[in-house]
Design a protein around this motif. Structure first.
Motif, short mmCIF file in Angstrom:
data_model
loop_
_atom_site.label_atom_id
_atom_site.label_comp_id
_atom_site.label_asym_id
_atom_site.label_seq_id
_atom_site.Cartn_x
_atom_site.Cartn_y
_atom_site.Cartn_z
N LYS A 517 25.28 -68.04 29.35
CA LYS A 517 24.56 -67.23 30.39
C LYS A 517 23.42 -68.23 31.06
O LYS A 517 22.93 -67.66 32.08
CB LYS A 517 24.02 -65.55 29.47
N LYS A 518 23.67 -69.22 29.56
CA LYS A 518 22.43 -70.20 30.97
C LYS A 518 22.66 -71.08 32.03
O LYS A 518 24.16 -71.13 32.24
CB LYS A 518 21.83 -70.89 29.64
N SER A 519 22.40 -71.42 32.78
CA SER A 519 23.05 -72.46 33.79
C SER A 519 23.45 -73.41 32.81
O SER A 519 22.82 -73.87 32.22
CB SER A 519 21.46 -72.91 34.50
N TRP A 520 24.39 -74.76 33.59
CA TRP A 520 24.61 -75.22 33.37
C TRP A 520 24.20 -77.10 32.98
O TRP A 520 23.79 -77.40 31.90
CB TRP A 520 25.60 -75.74 34.30
N ASP A 521 23.06 -76.64 34.07
CA ASP A 521 21.79 -77.77 33.81
C ASP A 521 20.98 -77.62 32.28
O ASP A 521 20.98 -78.44 31.76
CB ASP A 521 21.08 -77.88 34.95
N GLU A 522 21.18 -76.05 31.78
CA GLU A 522 20.32 -76.17 30.67
C GLU A 522 21.20 -75.93 29.31
O GLU A 522 21.02 -76.37 28.03
CB GLU A 522 19.82 -75.07 30.07
N ARG A 523 22.85 -76.21 30.01
CA ARG A 523 23.35 -76.49 28.77
C ARG A 523 24.28 -77.32 28.08
O ARG A 523 24.61 -78.49 27.33
CB ARG A 523 24.66 -75.21 29.61
#
Length: 537
Positions: A517-523
């Motif tokens: 559910k997180k953004s790719w920048d966070e992942r």
């Protein structure tokens, strides 16, 4: 009365030597006598006590070679104490004929054809009744070979199925009580890939064997072992003696490691290295590089034996077992009492030992299985020219490759995973497909995995350089810090075991639903820690 079948011991692997390149192949006459590989054999007793017995082992491991060799020994009088006549009979022509009325005529014709090939009296088919046809021809055959007893070695028995198999075993069981010179074969071998109890259960129409069964098993059966390191050395020594060609210790060790003594792999690696990688008339010493190239050609060329093993993975139950092993995960328990696990062992696909637990039987098989699983990804990846994978000096840019993979993962993983048949193994398979596509035959990927290890270790080699990669997954029951710490400890041990100076990369795929559910920048993340490059994906 002696029991119908002696008991099968825990499976050992059989040995086979054969050619793959045609009648002029000099490797045709490089061999170690298969009978020397028999473990716990009581061949004299099988004849002396008029026993019917079983030999089971995977394909391309030596069963047929042994049977034909033993037949010739008996018939030539070279097998001490056996004044008998023996005949090898393959029933392979009866494959996929479950109806007894169609199968039995073909099986009896196979007996007649093999009798001709062996130079023995040719028996007559004495009845048209399917459920009496086999027993009838065997009784007639025993009369024709009298005053010598008759021994029949049935090969490829596991191709029989349904009512054909039931009729086959029942007719042998019926003749067993009357066996004797001039009456019925005194000894019969049933040879195939599966264990005896599988045949018996089928012959009893699905009813498992029980202690009171007339098929109760008490005596031993013969098995044939895999090569040991010394056997592999002796096999190539025959090449050296004939041609003067030598092989380095490192190349021999690599053959041992890749084959784990599986005879077909040993023979094929030697053949290809000496006759294709090198010119067949060359006396150049065989090195690790030559064997590596032979291995690459075998896996990418999808040789028949290797390809036939991969087809087994179309069975979803077998596929689940292999997937568990090659991902190192422990969400599925590989239980040896599971019939599918037994089948995978009988087929020579997997093995268990106290040090490693459940593993694929050898690295060559693991390579083939992985390629089978990830072929759809490999074939649909963009060409290597799309990625920054090579440095200006021609060496591998692993940082560039993995940054390219992270970008591909970000853009395509969710869509590709939705269409994947192997959800749990998807990260492992896509990464390895990506590496294979980049290397494109110019390097190699060595794998190390086992069920329950919780990781897969990869060693990528290209132009004399090596790189260590370890794959870890974060599940819903894991914590990221625990997985990262465990991964760091494991990859450092793996790296130091090979070479402490090798660049090492730890790839951690977060599979938790909340992470998606997180953004790719966070992942996505890239960090350096204790000399290890850590990627969060």
């Amino acid at each position: 009365m002696a029991d119908f079948f002696p008991a099968a011991q825990p499976q050992k692997r059989a040995v086979r030597f054969f050619n793959t390149t045609g009648p002029c192949n000099p490797w045709d006459h490089y061999m170690l006598p298969p009978e020397e590989r028999l473990v716990g054999a009581q061949l004299h007793r099988y004849i002396r006590d008029n026993l019917y017995w079983v030999l089971h082992a995977p394909r391309q491991t030596g069963k047929t070679t042994f049977l034909q060799s033993w037949m010739r020994q008996i018939n030539s009088g070279r097998f001490t104490g056996a004044n008998a006549l023996a005949c090898y009979v393959s029933v392979e022509r009866c494959q996929e004929i479950p109806e007894a009325e169609k199968c039995m005529p073909d099986l009896c014709k196979a007996i007649q054809d093999h009798a001709v090939l062996a130079g023995l009296p040719v028996p007559e088919i004495t009845t048209a009744v399917p459920n009496s046809m086999l027993s009838g021809i065997l009784m007639n055959w025993a009369k024709l070979t009298a005053p010598k007893p008759l021994i029949v070695l049935f090969d490829e028995v596991d191709v029989l199925q349904g009512q054909s198999l039931i009729s086959f075993l029942r007719q042998l069981r019926g003749g067993f009580a009357e066996r004797g010179i001039g009456k019925f074969p005194v000894s019969i071998a049933l040879v195939g890939m599966r264990d005896l109890k599988d045949y018996i259960t089928m012959a009893k129409e699905g009813v498992p064997v029980n202690p009171g069964s007339p098929f109760n098993i008490k005596s031993d059966s013969a098995v044939i072992g895999n090569f040991k390191e010394n056997d592999i050395m002796k096999l190539f020594a025959q090449r050296t003696e004939e041609t003067g060609q030598k092989i380095t210790d490192g190349a021999l060790a690599y053959v041992c490691g890749q084959s784990q003594g599986q005879p077909w792999i040993v023979n094929s690696l030697f053949q290809r290295a000496t006759m294709r990688v090198l010119d067949e008339n060359s006396n150049e010493t065989v090195t690790v590089e030559h064997i590596r190239e032979a291995r690459r050609q075998m896996t990418e060329g999808r040789e028949t034996h290797l390809d036939s093993l991969a087809v087994r993975l179309r069975d979803k139950n077998i596929r689940r077992i292999i997937e568990t092993i090659i991902t190192g995960e422990n969400d599925f328990i590989v239980d040896r009492s599971n019939p599918d696990v037994e089948l995978a062992m009988d087929l020579g696909l997997i093995k268990w030992n106290s040090e490693s637990g459940w593993t694929v039987s050898n690295p060559m098989y693991e390579e083939i299985f992985t390629r089978f699983f990830n072929s759809v990804y490999h074939d649909n990846l963009p060409p290597p020219s799309n990625w920054k994978w090579q440095k200006s000096d021609g060496h591998l840019d692993m940082d560039g490759i993995l940054r390219g993979f992270a970008g591909f993962w970000r853009k395509n993983s969710e869509v590709w995973e939705e269409k994947s048949d192997y959800t749990e193994a998807f990260p492992h398979l896509l990464l390895q497909a990506f590496l294979q596509r980049i290397l494109n035959g110019g390097g190699s990927v060595e794998r190390e995995s086992a069920a329950g290890r919780g990781r897969v270790d990869l060693c990528v080699e290209y132009k004399g350089e090596s790189f260590i990669l370890e794959i870890k997954l974060i599940h819903s029951y894991d914590t990221p810090d625990a997985v990262r710490n465990e991964g760091m400890e494991q990859i450092i041990k793996y790296r130091d075991r090979i070479n402490s100076g090798i660049p090492a990369y730890l790839l951690i795929f977060d599979r938790r639903p909340e992470t998606k559910k997180k953004s790719w920048d966070e992942r996505l993340s890239w960090a350096e820690e204790d000399g290890i490059t850590v990627l969060g994906l």
